[in-house]
Design a protein around this motif. Structure first.
Motif, PDB file in Angstrom:
ATOM      1  N   ILE A   1       0.849  -1.183   0.000  1.00 43.37           N
ATOM      2  CA  ILE A   1       0.000   0.000   0.000  1.00 43.37           C
ATOM      3  C   ILE A   1       0.887   1.237   0.000  1.00 43.37           C
ATOM      4  CG2 ILE A   1      -1.626   1.370   1.367  1.00 43.37           C
ATOM      5  CD1 ILE A   1      -2.960  -0.982   0.089  1.00 43.37           C
ATOM      6  N   TYR A   2       0.653   2.129  -0.952  1.00 38.08           N
ATOM      7  CA  TYR A   2       1.400   3.380  -1.022  1.00 38.08           C
ATOM      8  C   TYR A   2       0.544   4.472  -0.384  1.00 38.08           C
ATOM      9  CZ  TYR A   2       4.327   0.855  -4.312  1.00 38.08           C
ATOM     10  OH  TYR A   2       5.148  -0.071  -4.890  1.00 38.08           O
ATOM     11  N   TYR A   3       1.032   4.981   0.732  1.00 40.92           N
ATOM     12  CA  TYR A   3       0.272   5.976   1.489  1.00 40.92           C
ATOM     13  C   TYR A   3       1.248   6.867   2.236  1.00 40.92           C
ATOM     14  CZ  TYR A   3      -2.504   7.893   5.385  1.00 40.92           C
ATOM     15  OH  TYR A   3      -3.083   8.730   6.308  1.00 40.92           O
ATOM     16  N   GLN A   4       1.114   8.150   2.046  1.00 41.87           N
ATOM     17  CA  GLN A   4       1.964   9.107   2.741  1.00 41.87           C
ATOM     18  C   GLN A   4       1.156  10.346   3.050  1.00 41.87           C
ATOM     19  OE1 GLN A   4       5.722   9.866   0.870  1.00 41.87           O
ATOM     20  NE2 GLN A   4       6.273  11.513   2.270  1.00 41.87           N
ATOM     21  N   TRP A   5       1.041  10.658   4.334  1.00 43.80           N
ATOM     22  CA  TRP A   5       0.254  11.813   4.737  1.00 43.80           C
ATOM     23  C   TRP A   5       0.964  13.103   4.360  1.00 43.80           C
ATOM     24  CZ3 TRP A   5      -4.569  12.469   6.737  1.00 43.80           C
ATOM     25  CH2 TRP A   5      -4.889  13.752   7.189  1.00 43.80           C
TER      26      TRP A   5
ATOM     27  N   CYS B   1      -3.782   0.744  -5.372  1.00 46.84           N
ATOM     28  CA  CYS B   1      -2.945   0.581  -4.176  1.00 46.84           C
ATOM     29  C   CYS B   1      -2.246   1.873  -3.769  1.00 46.84           C
ATOM     30  CB  CYS B   1      -1.911  -0.524  -4.372  1.00 46.84           C
ATOM     31  SG  CYS B   1      -2.607  -2.105  -4.889  1.00 46.84           S
ATOM     32  N   THR B   2      -2.650   3.001  -4.326  1.00 45.67           N
ATOM     33  CA  THR B   2      -2.016   4.291  -4.055  1.00 45.67           C
ATOM     34  C   THR B   2      -3.043   5.246  -3.470  1.00 45.67           C
ATOM     35  OG1 THR B   2      -0.495   3.945  -5.911  1.00 45.67           O
ATOM     36  CG2 THR B   2      -0.687   6.179  -5.054  1.00 45.67           C
ATOM     37  N   PHE B   3      -2.822   5.630  -2.224  1.00 44.96           N
ATOM     38  CA  PHE B   3      -3.806   6.412  -1.504  1.00 44.96           C
ATOM     39  C   PHE B   3      -3.232   7.772  -1.105  1.00 44.96           C
ATOM     40  CE2 PHE B   3      -5.038   2.061  -1.099  1.00 44.96           C
ATOM     41  CZ  PHE B   3      -6.431   2.064  -1.093  1.00 44.96           C
ATOM     42  N   GLY B   4      -4.002   8.805  -1.370  1.00 46.18           N
ATOM     43  CA  GLY B   4      -3.613  10.143  -0.985  1.00 46.18           C
ATOM     44  C   GLY B   4      -2.874  10.889  -2.069  1.00 46.18           C
ATOM     45  N   ALA B   5      -3.001  12.217  -2.031  1.00 43.30           N
ATOM     46  CA  ALA B   5      -2.400  13.055  -3.063  1.00 43.30           C
ATOM     47  C   ALA B   5      -0.884  12.958  -3.071  1.00 43.30           C
ATOM     48  CB  ALA B   5      -2.833  14.507  -2.854  1.00 43.30           C
ATOM     49  N   GLU B   6      -0.281  12.835  -1.890  1.00 40.57           N
ATOM     50  CA  GLU B   6       1.184  12.798  -1.830  1.00 40.57           C
ATOM     51  C   GLU B   6       1.737  11.544  -2.483  1.00 40.57           C
ATOM     52  OE1 GLU B   6       4.618  14.438  -1.503  1.00 40.57           O
ATOM     53  OE2 GLU B   6       2.991  15.461  -0.446  1.00 40.57           O
ATOM     54  N   ALA B   7       1.171  10.391  -2.139  1.00 40.94           N
ATOM     55  CA  ALA B   7       1.638   9.129  -2.731  1.00 40.94           C
ATOM     56  C   ALA B   7       1.404   9.117  -4.231  1.00 40.94           C
ATOM     57  CB  ALA B   7       0.940   7.943  -2.067  1.00 40.94           C
ATOM     58  N   ALA B   8       0.261   9.609  -4.672  1.00 37.42           N
ATOM     59  CA  ALA B   8      -0.042   9.638  -6.107  1.00 37.42           C
ATOM     60  C   ALA B   8       0.900  10.585  -6.836  1.00 37.42           C
ATOM     61  CB  ALA B   8      -1.493  10.066  -6.330  1.00 37.42           C
ATOM     62  N   ALA B   9       1.164  11.752  -6.256  1.00 35.01           N
ATOM     63  CA  ALA B   9       2.054  12.719  -6.889  1.00 35.01           C
ATOM     64  C   ALA B   9       3.456  12.145  -7.055  1.00 35.01           C
ATOM     65  CB  ALA B   9       2.101  13.998  -6.056  1.00 35.01           C
ATOM     66  N   ARG B  10       3.947  11.489  -6.021  1.00 35.93           N
ATOM     67  CA  ARG B  10       5.307  10.953  -6.070  1.00 35.93           C
ATOM     68  C   ARG B  10       5.404   9.732  -6.988  1.00 35.93           C
ATOM     69  NH1 ARG B  10       8.779  12.372  -1.338  1.00 35.93           N
ATOM     70  NH2 ARG B  10       7.720  14.034  -0.187  1.00 35.93           N
ATOM     71  N   ASN B  11       4.425   8.838  -6.911  1.00 36.34           N
ATOM     72  CA  ASN B  11       4.512   7.586  -7.679  1.00 36.34           C
ATOM     73  C   ASN B  11       4.188   7.772  -9.153  1.00 36.34           C
ATOM     74  OD1 ASN B  11       5.147   6.348  -5.305  1.00 36.34           O
ATOM     75  ND2 ASN B  11       3.219   5.249  -5.067  1.00 36.34           N
ATOM     76  N   VAL B  12       3.297   8.690  -9.449  1.00 33.23           N
ATOM     77  CA  VAL B  12       2.846   8.856 -10.838  1.00 33.23           C
ATOM     78  C   VAL B  12       3.566  10.013 -11.534  1.00 33.23           C
ATOM     79  CG1 VAL B  12       0.872   9.267 -12.346  1.00 33.23           C
ATOM     80  CG2 VAL B  12       0.594   7.872 -10.285  1.00 33.23           C
ATOM     81  N   PHE B  13       3.634  11.157 -10.864  1.00 33.32           N
ATOM     82  CA  PHE B  13       4.187  12.349 -11.512  1.00 33.32           C
ATOM     83  C   PHE B  13       5.607  12.691 -11.044  1.00 33.32           C
ATOM     84  CE2 PHE B  13      -0.503  13.098 -11.409  1.00 33.32           C
ATOM     85  CZ  PHE B  13      -0.721  12.970 -12.768  1.00 33.32           C
ATOM     86  N   HIS B  14       6.077  11.979 -10.021  1.00 28.04           N
ATOM     87  CA  HIS B  14       7.442  12.144  -9.512  1.00 28.04           C
ATOM     88  C   HIS B  14       7.715  13.555  -9.011  1.00 28.04           C
ATOM     89  CE1 HIS B  14       7.979   8.200 -11.232  1.00 28.04           C
ATOM     90  NE2 HIS B  14       7.661   8.662 -12.436  1.00 28.04           N
ATOM     91  N   VAL B  15       6.715  14.132  -8.374  1.00 26.99           N
ATOM     92  CA  VAL B  15       6.864  15.426  -7.707  1.00 26.99           C
ATOM     93  C   VAL B  15       6.144  15.338  -6.367  1.00 26.99           C
ATOM     94  CG1 VAL B  15       6.976  16.742  -9.860  1.00 26.99           C
ATOM     95  CG2 VAL B  15       4.753  16.377  -8.755  1.00 26.99           C
ATOM     96  N   ARG B  16       6.365  16.307  -5.504  1.00 28.18           N
ATOM     97  CA  ARG B  16       5.611  16.382  -4.260  1.00 28.18           C
ATOM     98  C   ARG B  16       4.231  16.964  -4.543  1.00 28.18           C
ATOM     99  NH1 ARG B  16       8.828  19.420   0.252  1.00 28.18           N
ATOM    100  NH2 ARG B  16       6.902  18.855   1.350  1.00 28.18           N
ATOM    101  N   ALA B  17       3.297  16.683  -3.662  1.00 33.70           N
ATOM    102  CA  ALA B  17       1.920  17.126  -3.872  1.00 33.70           C
ATOM    103  C   ALA B  17       1.810  18.638  -3.961  1.00 33.70           C
ATOM    104  CB  ALA B  17       1.027  16.607  -2.749  1.00 33.70           C
ATOM    105  N   LYS B  18       2.695  19.355  -3.309  1.00 29.65           N
ATOM    106  CA  LYS B  18       2.629  20.821  -3.337  1.00 29.65           C
ATOM    107  C   LYS B  18       3.047  21.390  -4.687  1.00 29.65           C
ATOM    108  CE  LYS B  18       5.554  23.116  -0.865  1.00 29.65           C
ATOM    109  NZ  LYS B  18       6.366  23.571   0.290  1.00 29.65           N
TER     110      LYS B  18
END
Length: 234
Positions: A56-60, A164-181
């Protein structure tokens, strides 16, 4: 055991069951969730139509660390009356019931962000009167104990944006390779576009439909901001 003792025991069990969710929800004012019910179910393959997640990919990420584009896009796509209602969009519910009566099914759900937040955090997928009843009860508690900002913050952090990817931070890093900000307007709109069904609508290789939907969300979000229909999600 006497009938009176059994009655007392049942009374305290019911009372505990009613008060426990209030205590847990209140704690979420200060404590960030370590995970969610949906994450647990995905990992073990329960109530799911696919193989369990190996990881599970999850990062608050705190509210301020999530790009405003994400908040605008999610509000535009999922719940434009979020700051107006008390947990339930009665007009959307009525429209969905009317559509079901005419068509036998609905194309668009009537669940608010608050309803989706409590469902993802505490409940399970699928449709049943039991789950819906619990969702209603938990939604009332959430709207009573948490601020709108906190509800939106939790939802964006636990929503599934990719398998298996939860939250904006995990999605940003895993898919777009940037931080959510640092997500762009288009990237944020793509994330909102897949929210209704991240199992079928892919974020990594978005279909023409997802691309078109993302463009619509970005355009609508810009229009709502200009018209000041959606409050600034501070």
């Amino acid at each position: 055991m006497s009938v009176r003792r059994i009655a007392n025991w049942l009374f305290f069990c019911v009372l505990f069951s009613l008060l426990l969710p209030i205590a847990i929800m209140t704690s979420l004012r200060w404590i960030n969730p370590l995970g969610s019910s949906f994450m647990f179910l995905q990992q073990h393959g329960w109530f799911m139509e696919r193989e369990p997640c190996e990881k599970i990919y999850y990062q608050w990420s705190d509210y301020e660390e999530i790009a405003a584009h994400v908040k605008w896009s999610v509000l535009t796509s999922e719940d434009q009356k979020f700051f107006e209602h008390q947990g339930f969009d009665l007009e959307s519910i009525q429209d969905a019931m009317e559509e079901r009566r005419r068509r036998g099914k609905t194309r668009h759900g009537a669940s608010t962000i608050t309803q989706q937040m409590v469902k993802n955090l505490f409940l399970w997928p699928g449709k049943s009167w039991l789950r819906k009843g619990l969702e209603v009860y938990l939604t009332v508690i959430a709207e009573t104990t948490l601020s709108k900002r906190r509800i939106l913050e939790i939802y964006i952090n636990i929503a599934e944006f990719a398998p298996c990817t939860f939250g904006a931070e995990a999605a940003a890093r895993n898919v777009f390779h940037v931080r959510a900000k640092y997500l762009s307007v288009h990237q944020a709109a793509l994330m909102a576009a897949v929210l209704p069904n991240p199992k079928r609508l892919r974020l990594k290789r978005p279909s023409p439909y997802v691309q078109r939907r993302a463009y619509e969300i970005a355009s609508e979000a810009k229009k709502l901001r200009i018209l000041q229909i959606l409050p600034v999600p501070k």
